[in-house]
Motif scaffolding. Structure first.
Motif, short mmCIF file in Angstrom:
data_model
loop_
_atom_site.label_atom_id
_atom_site.label_comp_id
_atom_site.label_asym_id
_atom_site.label_seq_id
_atom_site.Cartn_x
_atom_site.Cartn_y
_atom_site.Cartn_z
N ILE A 102 -22.19 -23.37 12.33
CA ILE A 102 -20.92 -23.01 11.26
C ILE A 102 -20.11 -24.02 11.04
O ILE A 102 -19.87 -24.62 10.57
N PHE A 103 -19.63 -23.99 12.62
CA PHE A 103 -17.52 -25.34 12.55
C PHE A 103 -18.32 -26.30 13.11
O PHE A 103 -17.74 -27.21 12.25
N LEU A 104 -19.39 -27.02 14.28
CA LEU A 104 -19.44 -27.82 14.05
C LEU A 104 -19.48 -29.02 13.32
O LEU A 104 -18.58 -29.64 13.09
N PRO A 105 -21.06 -28.57 12.52
CA PRO A 105 -21.41 -29.58 11.30
C PRO A 105 -19.87 -29.77 10.32
O PRO A 105 -20.37 -30.97 10.04
N VAL A 106 -18.92 -29.20 10.16
CA VAL A 106 -18.03 -29.29 9.32
C VAL A 106 -16.95 -30.55 10.01
O VAL A 106 -16.43 -31.46 9.85
N PHE A 107 -16.82 -30.01 11.36
CA PHE A 107 -15.68 -30.61 11.71
C PHE A 107 -16.30 -32.61 12.16
O PHE A 107 -15.55 -33.07 11.88
N TYR A 108 -17.58 -32.26 12.99
CA TYR A 108 -18.41 -33.20 13.36
C TYR A 108 -18.48 -34.29 11.95
O TYR A 108 -18.09 -35.29 12.40
N LYS A 109 -18.43 -34.14 10.17
CA LYS A 109 -18.80 -34.46 9.71
C LYS A 109 -17.80 -35.58 9.03
O LYS A 109 -17.38 -36.47 9.15
N THR A 113 -9.12 -35.61 14.64
CA THR A 113 -9.03 -34.98 15.62
C THR A 113 -8.16 -34.11 16.08
O THR A 113 -8.89 -33.51 17.01
N SER A 114 -7.55 -33.32 14.99
CA SER A 114 -7.07 -31.86 15.87
C SER A 114 -8.19 -31.10 13.57
O SER A 114 -7.47 -31.30 13.22
N THR A 115 -8.30 -29.56 14.71
CA THR A 115 -9.02 -28.93 13.64
C THR A 115 -8.04 -28.47 12.84
O THR A 115 -8.50 -28.44 11.56
N TYR A 116 -6.47 -28.69 12.74
CA TYR A 116 -5.32 -28.44 12.14
C TYR A 116 -5.40 -28.93 11.24
O TYR A 116 -5.08 -28.71 10.22
N GLU A 117 -5.67 -30.34 11.51
CA GLU A 117 -6.18 -31.39 10.28
C GLU A 117 -6.39 -30.96 8.71
O GLU A 117 -6.43 -30.94 7.95
N THR A 250 -18.03 -11.60 20.55
CA THR A 250 -18.68 -12.57 20.14
C THR A 250 -17.27 -13.19 18.98
O THR A 250 -17.37 -14.42 18.94
N PHE A 251 -16.79 -12.34 18.30
CA PHE A 251 -15.57 -12.55 17.72
C PHE A 251 -14.24 -13.57 18.74
O PHE A 251 -13.82 -14.43 18.16
N THR A 252 -14.31 -12.88 19.66
CA THR A 252 -12.97 -13.48 20.42
C THR A 252 -13.54 -15.22 21.14
O THR A 252 -12.59 -15.99 20.42
N TRP A 253 -14.97 -14.68 21.52
CA TRP A 253 -15.09 -16.26 22.08
C TRP A 253 -15.59 -17.37 20.93
O TRP A 253 -14.84 -18.93 21.15
N THR A 254 -15.59 -17.17 19.47
CA THR A 254 -16.01 -17.98 18.88
C THR A 254 -14.39 -18.95 18.00
O THR A 254 -15.02 -19.67 18.10
N GLY A 255 -13.54 -17.46 18.12
CA GLY A 255 -11.93 -17.67 18.27
C GLY A 255 -11.90 -18.72 19.11
O GLY A 255 -10.93 -19.84 19.36
N ILE A 256 -12.58 -19.22 20.23
CA ILE A 256 -12.08 -19.57 21.38
C ILE A 256 -13.07 -21.36 21.58
O ILE A 256 -13.11 -22.38 21.49
N TYR A 257 -14.42 -20.87 20.68
CA TYR A 257 -15.37 -21.97 21.09
C TYR A 257 -15.69 -22.76 19.70
O TYR A 257 -15.93 -24.14 19.50
N GLY A 258 -15.78 -22.03 18.78
CA GLY A 258 -15.76 -22.30 17.32
C GLY A 258 -14.51 -23.10 16.74
O GLY A 258 -14.91 -24.55 15.92
N GLN A 261 -8.59 -26.39 20.01
CA GLN A 261 -8.89 -27.56 19.66
C GLN A 261 -9.13 -27.91 21.06
O GLN A 261 -10.05 -29.13 20.83
N SER A 262 -9.27 -27.29 21.66
CA SER A 262 -9.47 -27.96 23.04
C SER A 262 -11.07 -27.98 23.05
O SER A 262 -11.42 -29.41 23.89
N GLN A 263 -11.75 -26.51 22.75
CA GLN A 263 -13.14 -27.27 22.69
C GLN A 263 -14.25 -27.94 21.05
O GLN A 263 -14.78 -28.88 21.84
N VAL A 264 -13.03 -27.77 20.54
CA VAL A 264 -13.33 -28.51 19.54
C VAL A 264 -13.38 -30.26 19.67
O VAL A 264 -14.21 -31.07 19.34
#
Length: 534
Positions: A102-109, A113-117, A250-258, A261-264
């Motif tokens: 869900i999150f990686l495809p959008v951020f990657y394309k 540099t920052s998820t907040y962008e 799942t919600f808690t960790w998706t907030g961290i992994y998905g 910033q540090s993981q993305v």
């Protein structure tokens, strides 16, 4: 602080092993600063020039997840509440799938540099500011706990110098992060994962030898009620059940992994989207391995101390000191090995902390290891909801997103702070029984064999409002779920009311059918070479 009476303390060899771990981490930073030769632009520095392959990034993702909180806190959690914590194995799998699909495809394309962008591109700069501020608060609090909590636990058991440890960790971290950029961070993480597994393994192997086989550890755990894997109670107020761990976790960790910033930042540094996804899936194996190690350590703790609990016998003053206590107890005849364990706890810290050392001021009011979860739940949930709105709802607009974020944050904060003021009662947390029957009790009044929990937890005369047992007792794992869902639902309603359907959102900011289907097409490297030849 001096170690408890009758315990071995740190030897010269232990300090040598610990210092070596810090030194090697620093050397990796120096290497990437000079030999790397490519740290010319901020993109090289922050995203490793988008040249990383899947394996080191996968190990780095695992390491940054594995803080000293995991090394010290998880075994103690299993010792006290049993192995139901293992259900997180299912949670991790769901988290990795959500993050990768869900999150990686959008951020990657978008190549940001920052998820907040993303928040500025998708909504407006005010939401970017909100997201960034929340992230800074969350990271500052978290980093503070991650440095301070293990230093405190190790200091009280091993006599390891508290502020020396805190300062050394901070200095080394800042040093290799500033010199070597993300490349150094990733490769030091790879080294530190090795140290952590070595630290855990030394404890497990020695415990199996001491207890004359793994069978005895499992048998003791079974008879002590520690193998409580299945609890399907749907009540959201129970602290750990199958549902709170799978859904809430799942919600808690998706907030961290998905979206954190540090993981993305780590997986966006991969050289192709294929490598980025692969890094998340390989990292899942790492998470499982570490969970198994931590569980075995927790069960070994119980097997060894089932008749004489060091916590009730006043040998340690908090549960997160049990692991260092065990290490000094069973490994005292092996010079350097306790140092390896402390190094493994600190490897976790080094890999999680990157630069927010000044967080220590915020720490003093947050002593417990479990507080980290509260922070991720209260702040991470609404942020996850905000990103999910942007990526999954084409009609979500800036107004809806802002009101949603605010609502989610207020609700999470309300339940989170309430649960700190009125901690849930033992029937919600279900601590398992501990015994001091086997201690030769000369320390005075510890005559009863089973600890009377009621006397510890309930303060007589203090009235608990109705909210305390029906709302504030919500499992801490649901804080994030609550924040996410409130943010999404309110965000959708407000967006629809404020003309969200009229806006045209650029599909590159959304998760599209193509993003999903491209998983099943040829790998991107082939597609790239085809276009080049044409």
């Amino acid at each position: 602080g001096a170690p408890p009476r009758g315990m071995a303390s740190f030897t010269v060899w232990d300090y040598v092993v610990f210092a070596a771990m810090l030194l090697i981490s620093a050397i990796i930073g120096i290497y990437y600063a000079f030999a790397g030769g490519t740290q010319k632009t901020s993109k090289d520095f922050l995203m490793a020039g988008r040249s990383m392959s899947a394996l080191p990034v996968a190990l780095s993702l695992t390491a940054s997840f594995m803080s000293a909180v995991t090394v010290l806190g998880t075994p103690a959690e299993i010792y006290r509440y049993g192995a139901i914590f293992c259900i997180f194995a299912i949670t991790y799998a769901l988290v990795v799938v959500c993050s990768a699909e869900i999150f990686l495809p959008v951020f990657y394309k978008l190549g940001i540099t920052s998820t907040y962008e993303y928040l500025e591109l998708r909504f407006n700069k005010y939401l970017r500011l909100c997201g960034t501020v929340l992230f800074i608060i969350q990271t500052t609090l978290y980093t503070g706990i991650v440095i301070y909590a293990p230093a405190l636990a190790l200091n009280q058991v091993t006599g390891f110098d508290l502020w020396g440890a805190v300062v050394a960790t901070g200095v080394v971290c800042t040093f290799y992060c500033t010199l070597g950029g993300l490349k150094a961070v990733v490769w030091t993480d790879v080294f530190q994962v090795g140290i952590m597994v070595a630290g855990f393994s030394s404890v497990i192997i020695r415990a199996v030898v001491v207890q004359e086989g793994i069978g005895r550890i499992v048998n003791d755990s079974y008879h002590g009620g520690r193998l409580n894997f299945w609890d399907f109670d749907p009540n959201p107020l129970q602290r750990h059940t199958f549902w709170t761990i799978v859904i809430g976790g799942t919600f808690t960790w998706t907030g961290i992994y998905g979206v954190n910033q540090s993981q993305v930042q780590r997986y966006i540094a991969c050289k192709s989207r294929f490598h980025a996804k692969l890094s998340l899936y390989i990292n899942l194996v790492g998470l499982w391995l570490i969970l198994v190690c931590a569980t075995l350590c927790g069960l070994a703790l119980y097997s060894i101390y089932k008749d004489c609990d060091p916590w009730m016998n006043n040998q340690v003053s908090a549960l997160d000191q049990l692991m260092p206590y065990l290490v000094l107890d069973i490994l005292r005849d092996f010079p350097g090995v306790p140092g390896l364990f402390v190094a493994s706890a600190y490897s976790g810290t080094l890999s999680t902390v990157s630069s927010s050392i000044n967080a220590l001021a915020a720490v003093t009011a947050l002593p417990s290891l479990h507080r980290t979860w509260y922070i991720f739940g209260m702040v991470g949930g609404p942020l996850l909801g905000l990103f999910a709105l942007g990526i999954l709802c084409s009609f979500a607009n800036g107004i809806g997103a802002f009101v949603g974020l605010l609502s989610g944050f207020v609700i999470s904060l309300w339940v989170g702070i309430g649960s700190q003021i009125y901690p849930p009662l033992p029937e919600r947390t279900k601590p398992l029984s501990l015994s001091t029957a086997g201690c030769n009790i000369s320390t005075g009044n510890l005559t009863s064999t089973v600890f009377p929990l009621t006397t510890v937890f309930s303060t007589p005369g203090a009235e608990r409002p109705a909210l305390a047992d029906n709302w504030y007792s919500l499992s801490y794992l649901y804080f994030s779920t609550l924040g996410t869902l409130v943010t999404i639902v309110v965000g959708i309603i407000i967006s629809l009311l404020t003309g969200g359907l009229k806006q045209n959102t650029d599909p590159k900011f959304l998760l599209t059918k193509e993003d999903f289907l491209s998983n099943f097409s040829r790998s991107e490297t082939e597609q790239v070479s085809v276009t080049v030849h044409l």
